[in-house]
Scaffold this motif. Structure first.
Motif, PDB file in Angstrom:
ATOM      1  N   ALA A  53     -12.646  -3.725  -1.814  1.00 48.78           N
ATOM      2  CA  ALA A  53     -12.869  -3.043  -0.405  1.00 48.78           C
ATOM      3  C   ALA A  53     -11.563  -1.976   0.005  1.00 48.78           C
ATOM      4  O   ALA A  53     -11.864  -1.300   0.736  1.00 48.78           O
ATOM      5  CB  ALA A  53     -13.430  -3.867   0.561  1.00 48.78           C
ATOM      6  N   HIS A  54     -10.441  -2.554  -0.174  1.00 43.98           N
ATOM      7  CA  HIS A  54      -9.391  -2.042   0.347  1.00 43.98           C
ATOM      8  C   HIS A  54      -8.203  -1.710  -0.826  1.00 43.98           C
ATOM      9  O   HIS A  54      -7.458  -2.676  -0.817  1.00 43.98           O
ATOM     10  CB  HIS A  54      -8.742  -2.832   1.237  1.00 43.98           C
ATOM     11  CG  HIS A  54      -9.455  -2.943   2.538  1.00 43.98           C
ATOM     12  ND1 HIS A  54      -9.938  -2.040   3.180  1.00 43.98           N
ATOM     13  CD2 HIS A  54     -10.508  -4.169   2.863  1.00 43.98           C
ATOM     14  CE1 HIS A  54     -10.886  -2.766   4.248  1.00 43.98           C
ATOM     15  NE2 HIS A  54     -11.073  -3.772   4.108  1.00 43.98           N
ATOM     16  N   PRO A  55      -8.392  -1.004  -1.773  1.00 43.84           N
ATOM     17  CA  PRO A  55      -7.456  -0.852  -2.860  1.00 43.84           C
ATOM     18  C   PRO A  55      -6.030  -0.352  -2.453  1.00 43.84           C
ATOM     19  O   PRO A  55      -5.911   0.410  -1.551  1.00 43.84           O
ATOM     20  CB  PRO A  55      -8.003   0.393  -3.898  1.00 43.84           C
ATOM     21  CG  PRO A  55      -9.296   0.659  -3.163  1.00 43.84           C
ATOM     22  CD  PRO A  55      -9.271   0.245  -1.761  1.00 43.84           C
ATOM     23  N   CYS A  56      -4.897  -1.064  -3.113  1.00 43.24           N
ATOM     24  CA  CYS A  56      -3.803  -0.908  -2.828  1.00 43.24           C
ATOM     25  C   CYS A  56      -2.947  -1.295  -4.139  1.00 43.24           C
ATOM     26  O   CYS A  56      -3.241  -2.022  -4.817  1.00 43.24           O
ATOM     27  CB  CYS A  56      -3.325  -1.889  -1.574  1.00 43.24           C
ATOM     28  SG  CYS A  56      -3.409  -3.566  -1.803  1.00 43.24           S
ATOM     29  N   ARG A  57      -1.685  -0.726  -3.850  1.00 42.80           N
ATOM     30  CA  ARG A  57      -0.662  -1.181  -5.128  1.00 42.80           C
ATOM     31  C   ARG A  57       0.139  -2.366  -4.635  1.00 42.80           C
ATOM     32  O   ARG A  57       0.551  -2.537  -3.686  1.00 42.80           O
ATOM     33  CB  ARG A  57       0.304  -0.013  -5.268  1.00 42.80           C
ATOM     34  CG  ARG A  57      -0.259   1.130  -6.006  1.00 42.80           C
ATOM     35  CD  ARG A  57       0.637   2.330  -6.194  1.00 42.80           C
ATOM     36  NE  ARG A  57       2.010   1.872  -6.281  1.00 42.80           N
ATOM     37  CZ  ARG A  57       3.007   2.555  -6.162  1.00 42.80           C
ATOM     38  NH1 ARG A  57       2.987   3.706  -5.761  1.00 42.80           N
ATOM     39  NH2 ARG A  57       4.345   2.081  -6.363  1.00 42.80           N
TER      40      ARG A  57
END
Length: 120
Positions: A53-57
């Motif tokens: 839902a909240h893609p991040c590195r």
């Protein structure tokens, strides 16, 4: 009408909770899955869902994050001065970063190490 739908969904959720609990109990009783392993899988699935839902590195370390003033001040505000001093004493990598906010108190009273685990 909306109230009836909410009540019906609440009843369905309660029923599903009972069924999942019974299924987990049966798996534990049969020694097919331990409670810890089950909860680990629940955590991993929830974490994966949040990442979708909240893609991040996720390639920054705690020390990297503490280089930014906002998180550093939020951390010290959340744990308080004594907590920040403890983290500074326990974590060699964040010692220099936290020194900007927490004054040096000399040598730690005891040898310590700190492991911070975030994620699934």
């Amino acid at each position: 009408r909306l109230r009836r739908l909410v009540e019906a969904h609440s009843e369905q959720l309660a029923s599903l909770k009972h069924e999942v609990g019974a299924l987990r109990d049966a798996l534990e009783d049969a020694s097919l899955v331990s409670r810890e392993r089950f909860l680990l899988r629940v955590h991993r699935r929830a974490f994966a869902s949040v990442l979708r839902a909240h893609p991040c590195r996720l390639d920054a370390s705690l020390n990297d994050m503490l280089q930014v003033a906002g998180p550093l001040h939020a951390l010290t505000a959340g744990v308080g001065l004594s907590g920040a001093r403890s983290l500074r004493a326990a974590s060699r990598s964040s010692c220099q970063t936290l020194a900007a906010v927490v004054p040096d108190l000399g040598q730690p009273k005891y040898g310590a190490s700190c492991a911070v685990c975030v994620g699934g």
